[in-house]
Design an enzyme around this catalytic site. Structure first.
Site, PDB file in Angstrom:
ATOM      1  N   SER A 141       0.828  -1.202   0.000  1.00  0.00           N
ATOM      2  CA  SER A 141       0.000   0.000   0.000  1.00  0.00           C
ATOM      3  C   SER A 141       0.869   1.261   0.000  1.00  0.00           C
ATOM      4  O   SER A 141       1.778   1.355  -0.822  1.00  0.00           O
ATOM      5  CB  SER A 141      -0.953  -0.050   1.197  1.00  0.00           C
ATOM      6  OG  SER A 141      -2.000   0.882   1.034  1.00  0.00           O
TER       7      SER A 141
ATOM      8  N   ASP B  21      -8.290  -6.193  -5.245  1.00  0.00           N
ATOM      9  CA  ASP B  21      -7.939  -5.001  -4.469  1.00  0.00           C
ATOM     10  C   ASP B  21      -8.678  -3.795  -5.044  1.00  0.00           C
ATOM     11  O   ASP B  21      -8.339  -3.297  -6.116  1.00  0.00           O
ATOM     12  CB  ASP B  21      -6.420  -4.783  -4.531  1.00  0.00           C
ATOM     13  CG  ASP B  21      -5.956  -3.711  -3.553  1.00  0.00           C
ATOM     14  OD1 ASP B  21      -6.804  -2.932  -3.059  1.00  0.00           O
ATOM     15  OD2 ASP B  21      -4.746  -3.672  -3.272  1.00  0.00           O
TER      16      ASP B  21
ATOM     17  N   HIS C 106      -6.720  -6.183  -0.305  1.00  0.00           N
ATOM     18  CA  HIS C 106      -5.569  -5.314  -0.034  1.00  0.00           C
ATOM     19  C   HIS C 106      -4.737  -5.943   1.086  1.00  0.00           C
ATOM     20  O   HIS C 106      -4.712  -5.443   2.207  1.00  0.00           O
ATOM     21  CB  HIS C 106      -6.119  -3.937   0.358  1.00  0.00           C
ATOM     22  CG  HIS C 106      -5.102  -2.842   0.301  1.00  0.00           C
ATOM     23  ND1 HIS C 106      -4.421  -2.510  -0.841  1.00  0.00           N
ATOM     24  CD2 HIS C 106      -4.662  -1.994   1.259  1.00  0.00           C
ATOM     25  CE1 HIS C 106      -3.611  -1.496  -0.590  1.00  0.00           C
ATOM     26  NE2 HIS C 106      -3.720  -1.167   0.676  1.00  0.00           N
TER      27      HIS C 106
END
Lengths: 808, 808
Positions: free
Chosen positions: B373, B493, B524
């Site tokens: 991320s 995601d 995610h």
């Protein structure tokens, strides 16, 4: 966010002074010369274990505000520390954030809101020292004391080097984390029991896993926290699933009997002595170590504080001898054998072949048992043996009578969440000898034969209390208990139902034992990682007293009955008893759809049919969560297969305490039948979540760079219209007793008494008390969707319960 | 249960022999004299690190079955080890259970089913030795290699004592866990950047957290795994929540413009040199240590294997200087500064006041960046700087262009799960200087002014790509990248959408970089704790090559494109490319409710109104999960606010690859409008769960008695009728570009091209491909429930995508 501390001791100034010296918070300080500000700055610098230089410590002090405008260093150049500045800084040390958690301009409001103890005035060095002492014992945002949090940051690493003779150290009545958890010793030994449960002519050896501080090698003797867990060597989940019983079966009609208790009472058979191993030598150290024991994180916490952790899975588990059982006297004996070894009165060997004895020379002979569910159950079982080494048990969510786990009221009643499970299934799941292929090969036949016998003996057909269950009723032996008991149970635990702890609590009332009861709002969970309660600290106080013999007044300081509020976050109340003298009897009568104050002789009958359309039955029997939600919400078609009786809205809040009792006059349309009951709180309100929220992943360290736990807490969720309070079940053929089968003529009214599961429930003003009467319980009883009609003669029905008024 | 190993190297006999000697598996063995059985028993005894005596080791051998009837010891008295007996025992060593996981009578069937590599014949000592070598590198039931599992049981503890000069050791091309994690050194230093983002006239200092093996103090130089995480010093969750933007607002009508890219292109301003600190002295060791870094468990795994872990949160975070930003060049420079220090070309200090320099003397100058991320994003950002110390990045679920995170097609399009979030919200959440009250007091005014400017610059009104976003587009600088890239992204995601990794992958195609792409079925998440993939082992191979310079053929051995199957458990496939030459173009045309092979000029228009009854709108805007489920399931009233076009059932399964493209002719009833699209797999099938199942709590140890991780895996769930494949969004005023506002006359048809988010999806035979056309997206776009009608001229609409056929 609200904190509750019960493990904190109030000490005198001299005592505080002495203890602060012990933990080196006054090292280098000349108390008669130092100014209050200098003492304060000294404390704050000491409380920065991650900063190793003066500059780094100064940076830390520069990061703390003493008021809205000044850092600690700025403040102390112009002002003298007082209560406001002390607690402004204290709240920052405790992990609370300015703005988000408190207002620097008004720290006392925050302290009150957070329910943290504080000293309202600090006018002298003595005040400051006492306030600092108490602050070290005050819990921070993660629910752990400042001292515990300093320990996690490495404050006590320099104490690791203390000589074994100087350990343990206590502060505020609790053992300190001065033990190096990176150097723990792990060992496996094999305790020789008096059992030969696998009938191979040799006494069963029991594998025991030990984790102990290194200091024990240098002369320190430590107590043992012993957790007996049949799950610890692995479980046979696929086999358990395969053996799980069908629950979509018809309730059996039972032949009428006149059985007395004496006929089904269990008496231990006389067994000849089992031949023991000859001792061929002695060893100081074990031959096997552990990769990773399946630990209870509270034991990990105490490991850092000078208590060994001991785990054993018992007969019939991987690397042990014997056949698995479930709650039997053999299992109790297997559990107790380990305590006897720890206390020096039983032999253990380094392996199963060489007959080399190994003693628990590192143990001070004092043992406590810990653990939840089956683990807590075996702690309770061991306590009923009266074995002298066992000084206390912390019995969490424990079974006190296996009949109350797998049966109720002459019925098979599953533990919540596990329909179709029974003693035989649990035995098969825990028989981890199966996991070692070679061992299993030679024990398989015996195991299968034994399991078959259990399946017969547990008797799912009648659901009656019989000799099998009488052998598994620890309540019969409570009079043997000699140790203190801490009982912990979730008020929403439908796996191990509340009756188990209620009976243990009530039936030990007159035994002159030290007893503590903690009832929380969880289901079947541990509570040592909650933000709102200092459980670990409380238990440290208790165990330092019970196992190290420290005179810390633990029995007097800890509350006797502590109950978590079901309507507020993080709120715990003390009571004198579960259902004691403060309550008064309430009797409610039935009148059509209502529960009313006075009986109505003309109330007439009410009836329902325990039958659902095939589609609904299939759907509900596959999803009992939905079934229960729809039943409570009164959704069709469940409205026709149950009756709801509701009280008027309450004018004042009350605590419902102890066991609700029903007197009923009931008729069934066939020669067999069962009734189930739910007591319900009806009223729109925010309620605590079913499971605790995760506040901080890995936010709790058991010591310093040791094992980690999540911080959790129950939080209020969006408003809901109802909440289950308690449940009950009865077979209509068990009106007289759990072992006698009564006649049941179709369409004939019989009088019946039912005791529901105990409760401790705050019913708010404005809410209604509801009673749902139904039959098949999709989660707990058998259900075959029979067309079976039940009628209640309402004029002869009554609900009795005990409650106390709440002065809000 | 199915295993996939890609990090395993095939070695020659001499190499295997040498490496087995290195890890002491042949110590005490005279290879030319020993019998195969004796060698086998020797290996097995060596593989029992928990057993410290001959008796204990023998007990272990006695617990293993070599066939249905004989233990290893019994078997070897009458038989010679062969492939069947070797793998019967091997499967037990790997943690598989007889009966539950495999049948002793047919181990090869099990090995094939589990997808484990094996040697079909073992006829000699050489065969045995090679088979044992490979077995050590074979994964067990917990997804870790046998060697890793032996390490967790303590096999390598005796290697801790090796001299620093003898470390690291490699086996099968990967660094071994021979580093004592109970003695890790943790340090904090402050790297001096070239930035003065808080305009205080001093170069911003950046706090860096380091964890490194003790051996570095004795001369070992190690590479660094560096994770840049703005979250790591804490987040301001309450503030972030407060600043979250309202999304129930009207879409703005944009004034028509003729903007060119040049007008909005970002050019870095010239900045004068920032004055640096004078060096007042040098230090070897830091002044501060860490309590607990917020670690990525893969870094922990590599820490035990001789790689330092380095964490930095960057400008504007707790204990660092500067103001927080989000994706800007300043943030990239702040990220790179740490690499430069590690590689020796930048200064760091022991604290913020004394100007004492400290060098990364323990580092070999080779750095990799890791993390998911925002963390992976900063790894990508740093790579575009071309800084020479950075040898590779493992960029997981990373943003490659912040416009593709917070915007799409001229619209504000939120990251899935975070409606109303924007760059300013993320800045405020990560501005952890706020957490230190004294520091915040003096920076607050600057922070608030800066944040206000960001709120303006990000421009939620137009949703256009502008100078603010151009400054945050790493794709512009991909040509600077010099290091190898491992890209990892979840095909489900919706937080960091697939376009981010797709563009990074496609636009680095011609750069002559070593690139690896892994697409998994997660949302995610991290994938280093999955049962089915040896991700940690693969990355160890990669990092041993990239950072220790080991010649292990990692670039050739690791697959270029690895994709997890969306229809089967634990199944991974290798491909040559994401949307490469194996695919062919498919074009589907619109005809009423269908997607058809050929255009129908008479198809006519279709329309829908983006308006819901007030109650439904309120309900859906508060629960976008339900909204999406109901939209996909075609529930009223969402059927009137959207259109579904469905293909015929597929005759063969295909892989949908790359980006679907839509050509549309569309009219809106007002002067503003937005369209959203979902590509859907319609067909009843068992599909993988949205989140992985927990298989084993704390079942993975990063080393020996070090940090623990859960073992997880995606499992097939009960059959469901549909699955979202991909999505797309466009503002009807951005038909020309993301920066030009086109005219939109009500009720006028315009041609429009839309590129949806990329995909890699197996669409099974018998399923239909569905396209839902709608407007307001409750999770991602603004929505004000306007009465806005959209019409499609179906004859002029087309869906293009690339797909390859699957030969089942």
């Amino acid at each position: 966010m609200r904190f509750n501390q019960f493990g904190k001791v109030t000490v005198s100034y001299p005592q505080a002074l002495k203890e602060l010296q012990t933990i080196r918070f006054l090292t280098g300080v000349e108390l008669n010369k130092i100014t209050p500000n200098a003492l304060w700055l000294h404390f704050l610098a000491q409380a920065s274990p991650l900063a190793h230089s003066q500059s780094a410590k100064k940076a830390r002090l520069n990061s703390l505000l003493a008021n809205e405008y000044q850092t600690v260093l700025e403040y102390t150049t112009t002002n003298t520390v007082n209560a406001a500045s002390f607690y402004a800084v204290a709240l920052q040390l405790l992990g609370f954030e300015v703005d988000e958690d408190f207002d620097l301009a008004d720290v006392f409001t925050a302290l009150k809101r957070l329910n943290l103890a504080y000293h309202p005035t600090i006018n002298s060095k003595e005040d400051l020292l006492l306030a600092w002492y108490d602050l070290l014992e005050t819990v921070g945002k993660n629910g752990r004391t400042l001292l515990d949090n300093l320990a996690s940051a490495g404050y006590f690493t320099s104490f690791y080097e203390l000589a074994a003779t100087q350990k343990p150290l206590f502060f505020n009545g609790k053992s300190l984390p001065i033990f190096d958890t990176s150097k723990l010793i792990s060992e496996v030994v094999y305790v020789e029991s008096d059992l030969d449960s696998d009938h191979d002519g040799r006494a069963d050896l029991l594998k025991v896993e030990i984790i102990r501080p290194l200091d024990t090698n240098n002369g320190l003797k430590v107590p043992a926290l012993y957790t007996a867990s049949p799950y610890n060597q692995g479980t046979n989940d696929q086999l358990g699933k395969k053996l799980t019983h069908k629950v979509d079966v018809k309730l059996a009609t039972k032949s009428v009997t006149n059985t007395s208790y004496e006929e089904i009472a269990y008496h231990a058979p006389k067994v000849g002595p089992i031949e023991k191993r000859p001792v061929a030598g002695h060893a100081q150290f074990a031959e096997e170590s552990l990769e990773r024991e399946l630990s209870y994180t509270f034991n990990d916490y105490m490991l850092a504080r000078g208590f060994a952790a001991v785990y054993a899975a018992g007969i019939g588990t991987k690397d042990s001898d014997g056949l698995r059982t479930c709650g039997s006297p053999a299992e109790t004996a297997s559990t107790v054998a380990v305590i006897e070894w720890l206390a020096g009165s039983r032999k253990a060997f380094t392996n199963k072949t060489d007959n080399i004895e190994i003693k628990a020379w590192w143990c001070n002979g004092a043992v406590a048992m810990t653990g939840k569910s089956y683990l807590g159950t075996l702690a309770t079982a061991a306590a009923t043996s009266g074995t002298p080494g066992l000084k206390t048990i912390i019995s969490e969510a424990a079974i006190s009578n296996w009949y109350d786990y797998y049966r109720d009221g002459g019925l098979v009643v599953a533990p919540g969440g596990f329909p179709g499970e029974d003693a035989d299934v649990l035995i098969a799941e825990c028989f981890s000898r199966k996991k070692e292929a070679a061992d299993y090969l030679q024990i398989k036949a015996k195991f299968e034969a034994d399991l078959k016998q259990v399946t017969t003996d547990q008797d799912r057909t009648s659901g009656n209390y019989n000799r099998f269950w009488d052998a598994r009723n620890y309540l019969k032996d409570l009079h043997n208990i000699k140790c203190g008991i801490v009982m912990v149970h979730g008020l929403n635990d439908w796996n191990v139902k509340l009756r188990n702890v209620f009976n243990l609590y009530k039936q030990t009332e007159n035994l002159k034992l030290k007893r503590k009861l903690i009832l929380h709002q969880g289901q079947h969970i541990y509570i040592n990682n909650f933000q709102s309660l200092d459980f670990s600290d409380m238990m440290n106080l208790w165990l330092s007293h019970k196992l190290y013999g420290l005179d810390n007044q633990a029995p007097e300081i800890l509350p006797d009955v502590l109950v978590q509020d079901n309507t507020l976050e993080g709120t715990w109340h003390q009571f004198a008893d579960w259902d004691g003298a403060e309550t008064e009897l309430h009797s409610l009568h039935f009148d059509q759809h209502q529960l009313v104050a006075k009986p109505n002789p003309a109330a007439g009958p009410a009836s329902f049919t325990d039958h659902l359309p095939a589609e609904a039955f299939k759907r509900y029997s596959q999803n009992y969560h939905q079934w229960q939600a729809d039943l409570l919400a009164r959704k069709a078609p469940l409205t026709t297969s149950s009756l709801l009786f509701e009280s008027q809205p309450l004018t004042t809040a009350i605590y419902l305490q102890g066991t609700p009792r029903l007197k009923l006059r009931v008729a069934a349309s066939q020669d067999h039948g069962l009734l189930s009951f739910m007591l319900v709180d009806y009223g729109q309100a925010k309620r605590l979540g079913k499971t605790p929220d995760l506040l901080l992943s890995k936010g709790l360290n058991a010591g310093y760079r040791f094992r980690e736990d999540n911080l959790v807490e129950f939080k209020l969720k969006k408003a809901s219209p109802y909440q289950l309070i308690t449940k009950g079940h009865i077979n209509l053929q068990n009106r007289t007793s759990l072992w006698q089968n009564d006649e049941l003529k179709p369409d004939t009214f019989y009088d019946l008494n039912v005791v529901l599961q105990p409760m401790f429930y705050k019913l708010p003003a404005g809410h209604k008390l509801g009673l749902i009467v139904y039959s098949s319980d999709m989660e707990m009883t058998v259900h075959a969707n029979e067309e079976l009609n039940y009628s209640l003669d309402l004029a002869a029905c009554r609900l009795d319960f005990d409650a106390s008024r709440i002065a809000d």
